[in-house]
Design a protein around this motif. Structure first.
Motif, PDB file in Angstrom:
ATOM      1  N   LEU A 191     -26.929 -19.128   7.924  1.00  0.00           N
ATOM      2  CA  LEU A 191     -27.892 -18.386   8.739  1.00  0.00           C
ATOM      3  C   LEU A 191     -29.144 -18.069   7.939  1.00  0.00           C
ATOM      4  CD1 LEU A 191     -28.820 -16.922  11.266  1.00  0.00           C
ATOM      5  CD2 LEU A 191     -27.534 -14.918  10.510  1.00  0.00           C
ATOM      6  N   ARG A 192     -28.974 -17.692   6.687  1.00  0.00           N
ATOM      7  CA  ARG A 192     -30.131 -17.381   5.848  1.00  0.00           C
ATOM      8  C   ARG A 192     -31.086 -18.568   5.785  1.00  0.00           C
ATOM      9  NH1 ARG A 192     -27.447 -15.422   2.010  1.00  0.00           N
ATOM     10  NH2 ARG A 192     -27.179 -17.315   0.763  1.00  0.00           N
ATOM     11  N   GLU A 193     -30.551 -19.777   5.675  1.00  0.00           N
ATOM     12  CA  GLU A 193     -31.387 -20.967   5.647  1.00  0.00           C
ATOM     13  C   GLU A 193     -31.945 -21.304   7.033  1.00  0.00           C
ATOM     14  OE1 GLU A 193     -32.343 -22.632   2.913  1.00  0.00           O
ATOM     15  OE2 GLU A 193     -31.313 -21.049   1.808  1.00  0.00           O
ATOM     16  N   THR A 194     -31.131 -21.094   8.073  1.00  0.00           N
ATOM     17  CA  THR A 194     -31.571 -21.391   9.440  1.00  0.00           C
ATOM     18  C   THR A 194     -32.772 -20.544   9.833  1.00  0.00           C
ATOM     19  OG1 THR A 194     -29.314 -22.006  10.075  1.00  0.00           O
ATOM     20  CG2 THR A 194     -30.841 -21.442  11.857  1.00  0.00           C
ATOM     21  N   ALA A 248     -28.876  -9.605  11.225  1.00  0.00           N
ATOM     22  CA  ALA A 248     -29.686 -10.409  10.301  1.00  0.00           C
ATOM     23  C   ALA A 248     -30.820 -11.122  11.032  1.00  0.00           C
ATOM     24  CB  ALA A 248     -28.792 -11.429   9.590  1.00  0.00           C
ATOM     25  N   ILE A 249     -30.533 -11.652  12.217  1.00  0.00           N
ATOM     26  CA  ILE A 249     -31.578 -12.325  12.992  1.00  0.00           C
ATOM     27  C   ILE A 249     -32.663 -11.349  13.389  1.00  0.00           C
ATOM     28  CG2 ILE A 249     -32.076 -13.527  15.164  1.00  0.00           C
ATOM     29  CD1 ILE A 249     -29.215 -14.717  14.950  1.00  0.00           C
ATOM     30  N   HIS A 250     -32.245 -10.161  13.844  1.00  0.00           N
ATOM     31  CA  HIS A 250     -33.231  -9.167  14.270  1.00  0.00           C
ATOM     32  C   HIS A 250     -34.120  -8.724  13.113  1.00  0.00           C
ATOM     33  CE1 HIS A 250     -35.047  -5.984  16.572  1.00  0.00           C
ATOM     34  NE2 HIS A 250     -34.670  -5.096  15.682  1.00  0.00           N
ATOM     35  N   GLN A 251     -33.548  -8.656  11.923  1.00  0.00           N
ATOM     36  CA  GLN A 251     -34.322  -8.225  10.762  1.00  0.00           C
ATOM     37  C   GLN A 251     -35.284  -9.302  10.273  1.00  0.00           C
ATOM     38  OE1 GLN A 251     -31.269  -7.047   7.986  1.00  0.00           O
ATOM     39  NE2 GLN A 251     -30.691  -5.250   9.191  1.00  0.00           N
ATOM     40  N   SER A 252     -35.088 -10.529  10.718  1.00  0.00           N
ATOM     41  CA  SER A 252     -35.977 -11.620  10.333  1.00  0.00           C
ATOM     42  C   SER A 252     -37.178 -11.664  11.274  1.00  0.00           C
ATOM     43  CB  SER A 252     -35.218 -12.955  10.405  1.00  0.00           C
ATOM     44  OG  SER A 252     -35.036 -13.337  11.766  1.00  0.00           O
ATOM     45  N   LYS A 253     -37.995 -12.672  11.150  1.00  0.00           N
ATOM     46  CA  LYS A 253     -39.170 -12.819  12.005  1.00  0.00           C
ATOM     47  C   LYS A 253     -38.863 -13.616  13.274  1.00  0.00           C
ATOM     48  CE  LYS A 253     -42.457 -12.586   8.149  1.00  0.00           C
ATOM     49  NZ  LYS A 253     -43.559 -13.286   7.425  1.00  0.00           N
ATOM     50  N   SER A 254     -37.636 -14.079  13.404  1.00  0.00           N
ATOM     51  CA  SER A 254     -37.278 -14.886  14.575  1.00  0.00           C
ATOM     52  C   SER A 254     -37.125 -14.020  15.821  1.00  0.00           C
ATOM     53  CB  SER A 254     -35.968 -15.640  14.321  1.00  0.00           C
ATOM     54  OG  SER A 254     -36.109 -16.559  13.274  1.00  0.00           O
ATOM     55  N   HIS A 255     -37.476 -14.604  16.955  1.00  0.00           N
ATOM     56  CA  HIS A 255     -37.316 -13.921  18.240  1.00  0.00           C
ATOM     57  C   HIS A 255     -35.838 -13.937  18.622  1.00  0.00           C
ATOM     58  CE1 HIS A 255     -38.375 -12.637  22.321  1.00  0.00           C
ATOM     59  NE2 HIS A 255     -37.477 -13.512  22.746  1.00  0.00           N
ATOM     60  N   ILE A 273     -21.896  -2.620  24.507  1.00  0.00           N
ATOM     61  CA  ILE A 273     -22.865  -3.662  24.158  1.00  0.00           C
ATOM     62  C   ILE A 273     -24.275  -3.087  24.134  1.00  0.00           C
ATOM     63  CG2 ILE A 273     -23.956  -5.791  24.992  1.00  0.00           C
ATOM     64  CD1 ILE A 273     -21.185  -6.657  25.983  1.00  0.00           C
ATOM     65  N   CYS A 274     -24.625  -2.342  25.182  1.00  0.00           N
ATOM     66  CA  CYS A 274     -25.975  -1.765  25.264  1.00  0.00           C
ATOM     67  C   CYS A 274     -26.235  -0.790  24.124  1.00  0.00           C
ATOM     68  CB  CYS A 274     -26.170  -1.075  26.615  1.00  0.00           C
ATOM     69  SG  CYS A 274     -26.173  -2.211  28.025  1.00  0.00           S
ATOM     70  N   ASN A 275     -25.246   0.043  23.810  1.00  0.00           N
ATOM     71  CA  ASN A 275     -25.420   1.014  22.729  1.00  0.00           C
ATOM     72  C   ASN A 275     -25.598   0.322  21.387  1.00  0.00           C
ATOM     73  OD1 ASN A 275     -25.281   3.212  24.426  1.00  0.00           O
ATOM     74  ND2 ASN A 275     -23.111   3.605  24.064  1.00  0.00           N
ATOM     75  N   PHE A 276     -24.844  -0.766  21.163  1.00  0.00           N
ATOM     76  CA  PHE A 276     -25.010  -1.512  19.908  1.00  0.00           C
ATOM     77  C   PHE A 276     -26.435  -2.042  19.788  1.00  0.00           C
ATOM     78  CE2 PHE A 276     -25.311  -5.797  18.109  1.00  0.00           C
ATOM     79  CZ  PHE A 276     -24.994  -5.530  16.775  1.00  0.00           C
ATOM     80  N   ILE A 277     -26.943  -2.621  20.863  1.00  0.00           N
ATOM     81  CA  ILE A 277     -28.298  -3.178  20.830  1.00  0.00           C
ATOM     82  C   ILE A 277     -29.319  -2.085  20.551  1.00  0.00           C
ATOM     83  CG2 ILE A 277     -30.080  -4.320  22.216  1.00  0.00           C
ATOM     84  CD1 ILE A 277     -27.803  -5.847  23.617  1.00  0.00           C
ATOM     85  N   ILE A 278     -29.206  -0.978  21.248  1.00  0.00           N
ATOM     86  CA  ILE A 278     -30.170   0.116  21.072  1.00  0.00           C
ATOM     87  C   ILE A 278     -30.103   0.703  19.674  1.00  0.00           C
ATOM     88  CG2 ILE A 278     -30.734   2.467  21.806  1.00  0.00           C
ATOM     89  CD1 ILE A 278     -29.881   1.606  24.646  1.00  0.00           C
ATOM     90  N   GLU A 279     -28.882   0.931  19.183  1.00  0.00           N
ATOM     91  CA  GLU A 279     -28.704   1.635  17.908  1.00  0.00           C
ATOM     92  C   GLU A 279     -28.888   0.734  16.688  1.00  0.00           C
ATOM     93  OE1 GLU A 279     -24.848   3.352  18.254  1.00  0.00           O
ATOM     94  OE2 GLU A 279     -25.411   4.641  19.953  1.00  0.00           O
ATOM     95  N   GLU A 280     -28.490  -0.542  16.795  1.00  0.00           N
ATOM     96  CA  GLU A 280     -28.506  -1.416  15.623  1.00  0.00           C
ATOM     97  C   GLU A 280     -29.657  -2.431  15.641  1.00  0.00           C
ATOM     98  OE1 GLU A 280     -26.615  -0.998  13.097  1.00  0.00           O
ATOM     99  OE2 GLU A 280     -25.155   0.409  13.917  1.00  0.00           O
ATOM    100  N   LEU A 281     -30.167  -2.750  16.824  1.00  0.00           N
ATOM    101  CA  LEU A 281     -31.214  -3.767  16.925  1.00  0.00           C
ATOM    102  C   LEU A 281     -32.522  -3.181  17.441  1.00  0.00           C
ATOM    103  CD1 LEU A 281     -29.110  -6.675  18.523  1.00  0.00           C
ATOM    104  CD2 LEU A 281     -29.420  -6.122  16.095  1.00  0.00           C
ATOM    105  N   GLY A 282     -32.464  -2.459  18.536  1.00  0.00           N
ATOM    106  CA  GLY A 282     -33.670  -1.889  19.116  1.00  0.00           C
ATOM    107  C   GLY A 282     -33.727  -2.157  20.607  1.00  0.00           C
ATOM    108  N   ALA A 283     -34.274  -1.234  21.340  1.00  0.00           N
ATOM    109  CA  ALA A 283     -34.324  -1.327  22.799  1.00  0.00           C
ATOM    110  C   ALA A 283     -35.249  -2.429  23.296  1.00  0.00           C
ATOM    111  CB  ALA A 283     -34.747   0.019  23.394  1.00  0.00           C
ATOM    112  N   ASP A 284     -36.006  -3.044  22.397  1.00  0.00           N
ATOM    113  CA  ASP A 284     -36.905  -4.124  22.815  1.00  0.00           C
ATOM    114  C   ASP A 284     -36.217  -5.488  22.804  1.00  0.00           C
ATOM    115  OD1 ASP A 284     -36.625  -3.995  20.052  1.00  0.00           O
ATOM    116  OD2 ASP A 284     -38.571  -4.897  19.663  1.00  0.00           O
ATOM    117  N   VAL A 285     -34.939  -5.562  22.403  1.00  0.00           N
ATOM    118  CA  VAL A 285     -34.205  -6.831  22.399  1.00  0.00           C
ATOM    119  C   VAL A 285     -33.629  -7.073  23.790  1.00  0.00           C
ATOM    120  CG1 VAL A 285     -32.225  -8.085  21.459  1.00  0.00           C
ATOM    121  CG2 VAL A 285     -33.634  -6.675  19.953  1.00  0.00           C
ATOM    122  N   PRO A 286     -34.040  -8.154  24.471  1.00  0.00           N
ATOM    123  CA  PRO A 286     -33.569  -8.409  25.835  1.00  0.00           C
ATOM    124  C   PRO A 286     -32.075  -8.755  25.873  1.00  0.00           C
ATOM    125  CG  PRO A 286     -35.566  -9.661  25.351  1.00  0.00           C
ATOM    126  CD  PRO A 286     -35.047  -9.140  24.052  1.00  0.00           C
TER     127      PRO A 286
END
Length: 263
Positions: A171-174, A210-217, A238-251
């Motif tokens: 993933l790091r290389e991808t 890791a994906i969210h922390q990168s520049k990838s959409h 699922i929704c709480n994980f996205i909000i708390e760990e990734l951000g509410a802007d992740v579709p």
């Protein structure tokens, strides 16, 4: 075939009777005996070296709306050149694309295609991107990287539609060459991941972070299956994980299950 980028030799020298290797491409970390294939049926041990047998080979290609991936917030309204092949590192009982993911390559069922041809086809079809989809794109790492590097020179973007089960190393290389991801978050229950998909939830969650922390959409899809993940508690987790760990802007996309494969 092309020698794989991610594997470890589990023997000391070439004179060893057992030339077993460990594939480090995804979270399964398959140990593969000489002459054998990994779980995904795309990585083959040949005389103590691991090769990708799907290199420059695809089973399907099609021009799609980008929203079909689904990616609704990445080049919206554009077309994407979709390509995919055989094999998967999951064994989902409900697989919606099992005709490809549960089969393996032979010289009759796949087509050889060069990265330059993929890029040319995408441009000719007025696509703004190339999507690695239909089966698990992680298994196409070397082919996808080669194609993406060429396509970036033509201002084409690249997307993975994936189950999110890459190894940390791959993933790091991808992340260096893929611009957008749609990741399946199938359940928020490790027991269901193991029983239905043959995978582990924590690997997918770590890769989403890791994906969210990168520049990838990043966009996420959950396939709703009656009596498995349609109750309010599962969806809320699922929704709480996205909000708390990734951000509410992740579709987050919810898609409809159709009876398929073994379900």
């Amino acid at each position: 075939m092309k020698e794989s980028s991610f594997y470890t030799k589990l023997y000391e020298d070439d004179s060893s009777a057992k030339k077993t290797v460990q594939c480090n491409l995804c979270g399964r970390m398959c140990r593969i005996a000489d002459g054998g294939l990994g779980f995904c049926k795309t990585q083959k041990n040949s005389d103590g070296k691991l090769f990708s047998i799907n290199y420059h080979r695809i089973a399907s290609c099609h021009t799609d709306p980008i929203e079909k991936k689904p990616l609704y917030h990445f080049l919206p309204g554009s077309s994407t050149y979709s390509i995919g092949g055989f094999g998967c590192n999951f064994s989902c009982l409900n697989c919606q694309n099992y005709m490809l993911s549960m089969n393996s390559y032979d010289k009759f069922n796949s087509t050889k295609i060069l990265p330059e041809t993929i890029v040319k086809n995408a441009i000719n079809d007025n696509c703004l991107s190339i999507s690695w989809t239909y089966n698990e794109p992680t298994l196409y790492f070397d082919f996808a990287r080669e194609t993406s590097l060429i396509s970036h020179k033509e201002n084409l973007k690249n997307a993975f539609v994936s189950n999110g089960y890459m190894s940390e190393e791959s993933l790091r290389e991808t992340l260096n060459f893929i611009d957008a991801f749609n990741i399946d978050l199938k359940f928020f229950d490790d027991k269901l991941y193991r029983e239905i998909c043959g995978g582990k939830l924590d690997i997918v969650l770590d890769n989403l972070k890791a994906i969210h922390q990168s520049k990838s959409h990043l966009e996420i899809t959950t396939l709703l299956i009656n009596d498995l993940n349609t109750d309010e508690d599962q969806i809320r987790l699922i929704c709480n994980f996205i909000i708390e760990e990734l951000g509410a802007d992740v579709p987050l996309h919810f898609s409809r299950f159709f009876p398929m494969h073994k379900m």
